[in-house]
Write a protein that holds these residues in place. Sequence first.
Motif, PDB file in Angstrom:
ATOM      1  N   SER A 168      -4.526   2.037  -1.948  1.00 25.90           N
ATOM      2  CA  SER A 168      -4.608   0.617  -1.639  1.00 25.90           C
ATOM      3  C   SER A 168      -4.006  -0.266  -2.727  1.00 25.90           C
ATOM      4  O   SER A 168      -3.934  -1.471  -2.575  1.00 25.90           O
ATOM      5  CB  SER A 168      -6.056   0.203  -1.360  1.00 25.90           C
ATOM      6  OG  SER A 168      -6.858   0.470  -2.484  1.00 25.90           O
ATOM      7  N   HIS A 206       0.848  -1.181   0.000  1.00 23.11           N
ATOM      8  CA  HIS A 206       0.000   0.000   0.000  1.00 23.11           C
ATOM      9  C   HIS A 206       0.883   1.229   0.000  1.00 23.11           C
ATOM     10  O   HIS A 206       1.992   1.228   0.544  1.00 23.11           O
ATOM     11  CB  HIS A 206      -0.909   0.027   1.230  1.00 23.11           C
ATOM     12  CG  HIS A 206      -1.906  -1.086   1.248  1.00 23.11           C
ATOM     13  ND1 HIS A 206      -3.017  -1.091   0.454  1.00 23.11           N
ATOM     14  CD2 HIS A 206      -1.940  -2.226   1.964  1.00 23.11           C
ATOM     15  CE1 HIS A 206      -3.703  -2.191   0.675  1.00 23.11           C
ATOM     16  NE2 HIS A 206      -3.068  -2.904   1.587  1.00 23.11           N
ATOM     17  N   SER A 211      -0.557   6.918   3.363  1.00 21.78           N
ATOM     18  CA  SER A 211      -1.876   7.563   3.329  1.00 21.78           C
ATOM     19  C   SER A 211      -1.828   8.996   2.826  1.00 21.78           C
ATOM     20  O   SER A 211      -2.845   9.541   2.410  1.00 21.78           O
ATOM     21  CB  SER A 211      -2.533   7.518   4.709  1.00 21.78           C
ATOM     22  OG  SER A 211      -1.775   8.271   5.625  1.00 21.78           O
ATOM     23  N   ASN A 257     -10.184   3.937  -1.042  1.00 22.52           N
ATOM     24  CA  ASN A 257      -9.163   4.496  -0.140  1.00 22.52           C
ATOM     25  C   ASN A 257      -8.320   5.528  -0.875  1.00 22.52           C
ATOM     26  O   ASN A 257      -7.361   5.182  -1.561  1.00 22.52           O
ATOM     27  CB  ASN A 257      -8.262   3.373   0.397  1.00 22.52           C
ATOM     28  CG  ASN A 257      -9.010   2.447   1.297  1.00 22.52           C
ATOM     29  OD1 ASN A 257      -9.776   2.892   2.149  1.00 22.52           O
ATOM     30  ND2 ASN A 257      -8.814   1.155   1.134  1.00 22.52           N
TER      31      ASN A 257
END
Length: 126
Positions: free
Chosen positions: A50, A5, A8, A95
């Motif tokens: 993701s 991943h 963020s 995401n």
Amino acid sequence: MIRKHLPSNATLADVFRDLAEPEEYLRRLLGNMRFCQKHHGDACVRIGVSGKGTKGFAPSYRVDYMASDGNLVAFNGFGGTSHSAFTGTNTLETNWSHGHLAIREVQALYDDLKKDVTLRARWAND
């Protein structure tokens, strides 16, 4: 299979050199951003975090615009390979990175990439 991943807060600037076809990807992404800009006055992009963050990928992305209250509003999500629009539900549920780039920043990435491609082609011919 273990999936990698992205962080963020990853932005397109962090991964654009690892894209499968960066010039084509950015060209088509900018087309979707310009459509948002035409209707809402501006546009910025977030990438899906993701997916795999390795060389040769094409992350999905979400184009947003700034509302009059200063909040970012989702314009639409798009598949990274097809650049086709997502459904409204998928746009909101995927995401997405917390980081984003404004359309002028994406255009600068594209312009720099085009210069790099031109320089590489010129060097290959010398």
